[in-house]
Design a protein around this motif. Structure first.
Motif, short mmCIF file in Angstrom:
data_model
loop_
_atom_site.label_atom_id
_atom_site.label_comp_id
_atom_site.label_asym_id
_atom_site.label_seq_id
_atom_site.Cartn_x
_atom_site.Cartn_y
_atom_site.Cartn_z
N PRO A 58 0.80 -1.23 0.00
CA PRO A 58 0.00 0.00 0.00
C PRO A 58 0.83 1.28 0.00
O PRO A 58 0.45 2.26 -0.64
N ALA A 59 1.96 1.29 0.68
CA ALA A 59 2.79 2.50 0.71
C ALA A 59 3.36 2.81 -0.67
O ALA A 59 3.38 3.97 -1.10
N LEU A 60 3.80 1.78 -1.38
CA LEU A 60 4.32 1.99 -2.73
C LEU A 60 3.21 2.42 -3.69
O LEU A 60 3.42 3.28 -4.55
N THR A 61 2.03 1.83 -3.55
CA THR A 61 0.90 2.20 -4.39
C THR A 61 0.52 3.65 -4.16
O THR A 61 0.29 4.41 -5.12
N THR A 62 0.46 4.06 -2.91
CA THR A 62 0.14 5.45 -2.58
C THR A 62 1.19 6.39 -3.15
O THR A 62 0.86 7.42 -3.76
N THR A 63 2.45 6.03 -3.02
CA THR A 63 3.53 6.85 -3.54
C THR A 63 3.46 6.94 -5.06
O THR A 63 3.59 8.03 -5.63
N ALA A 64 3.24 5.82 -5.73
CA ALA A 64 3.17 5.81 -7.19
C ALA A 64 2.01 6.67 -7.70
O ALA A 64 2.17 7.46 -8.64
N ARG A 65 0.85 6.52 -7.10
CA ARG A 65 -0.30 7.34 -7.50
C ARG A 65 -0.01 8.82 -7.31
O ARG A 65 -0.34 9.64 -8.17
N THR A 66 0.58 9.15 -6.18
CA THR A 66 0.85 10.55 -5.87
C THR A 66 1.87 11.14 -6.83
O THR A 66 1.68 12.25 -7.35
N VAL A 67 2.95 10.41 -7.10
CA VAL A 67 3.98 10.90 -8.02
C VAL A 67 3.39 11.09 -9.42
O VAL A 67 3.58 12.14 -10.04
N LEU A 68 2.66 10.11 -9.91
CA LEU A 68 2.07 10.20 -11.24
C LEU A 68 1.11 11.38 -11.33
O LEU A 68 1.16 12.17 -12.28
N ARG A 69 0.27 11.53 -10.34
CA ARG A 69 -0.73 12.60 -10.34
C ARG A 69 -0.07 13.97 -10.30
O ARG A 69 -0.45 14.88 -11.05
N ILE A 70 0.93 14.14 -9.46
CA ILE A 70 1.59 15.44 -9.30
C ILE A 70 2.42 15.80 -10.54
O ILE A 70 2.35 16.93 -11.02
N VAL A 71 3.16 14.85 -11.07
CA VAL A 71 3.98 15.14 -12.25
C VAL A 71 3.10 15.44 -13.46
O VAL A 71 3.33 16.42 -14.19
N ALA A 72 2.09 14.62 -13.69
CA ALA A 72 1.17 14.88 -14.81
C ALA A 72 0.47 16.22 -14.61
O ALA A 72 0.36 17.02 -15.56
N GLY A 73 0.01 16.48 -13.40
CA GLY A 73 -0.65 17.75 -13.11
C GLY A 73 0.26 18.94 -13.36
O GLY A 73 -0.16 19.94 -13.94
N PHE A 74 1.51 18.83 -12.95
CA PHE A 74 2.47 19.90 -13.18
C PHE A 74 2.64 20.18 -14.67
O PHE A 74 2.64 21.33 -15.11
N LEU A 75 2.80 19.11 -15.47
CA LEU A 75 3.00 19.30 -16.91
C LEU A 75 1.77 19.90 -17.58
O LEU A 75 1.90 20.79 -18.43
N PHE A 76 0.59 19.44 -17.19
CA PHE A 76 -0.63 20.03 -17.75
C PHE A 76 -0.74 21.50 -17.35
O PHE A 76 -1.04 22.36 -18.18
#
Length: 144
Positions: free
Chosen positions: A4-22
């Motif tokens: 669960p910790a890795l899943t939470t981290t992966a979701r957060t990283v993907l969401r923040i990086v994609a959000g930043f680029l958009f």
């Protein structure tokens, strides 16, 4: 492996990086290119209703990117951003091939895939959606 910790981290990283680029692309359309410049560029590229589409796309990318960073209304905005990128791919970039230096679709394809992945997996525990709608009995729990 179900961590669960890795899943939470992966979701957060993907969401923040994609959000930043958009958000960066939306900001660029407002501030560097200007809306009038973006309208002209869209018209030149053959985007239908460029005068209407340009400010809508710029706003979606800027506001939607910021919302992704925060994890707010993540799934619906990620779906809209996916459609935005698929539209850019089909209407503008596909004829130029894969590579971005030739005007190709590699960037819009990876942004579409990232946004779709965020829409499918959701924002994760570290998000405004989880804080607002994360209770199982919430009618809006699907957002979290």
């Amino acid at each position: 492996m179900n961590n669960p910790a890795l899943t939470t981290t992966a979701r957060t990283v993907l969401r923040i990086v994609a959000g930043f680029l958009f958000a960066a692309h939306g900001w660029q359309k407002f501030n560097q290119f200007t809306i009038a410049g973006t309208q002209g560029a869209f018209a030149q590229m053959g985007v239908p209703a460029a005068d209407l589409v340009a400010p809508v796309v710029a706003t979606l990318e800027l506001a939607g990117g910021i919302a992704l960073i925060l994890g707010l209304l993540t799934r619906p905005l990620a779906l809209l951003l996916t459609l935005n990128m698929l539209g850019a791919l089909v209407l503008v970039h596909a004829p130029a091939g894969v590579f971005v230096e030739a005007g190709g679709f590699e960037l819009v394809l990876i942004l579409a895939a990232a946004a779709l992945a965020v829409a499918l997996v959701g924002p994760g525990r570290i998000s405004a959606d989880h804080a607002l709608f994360g209770r199982k009995q919430s009618k809006l729990a699907v957002l979290a």
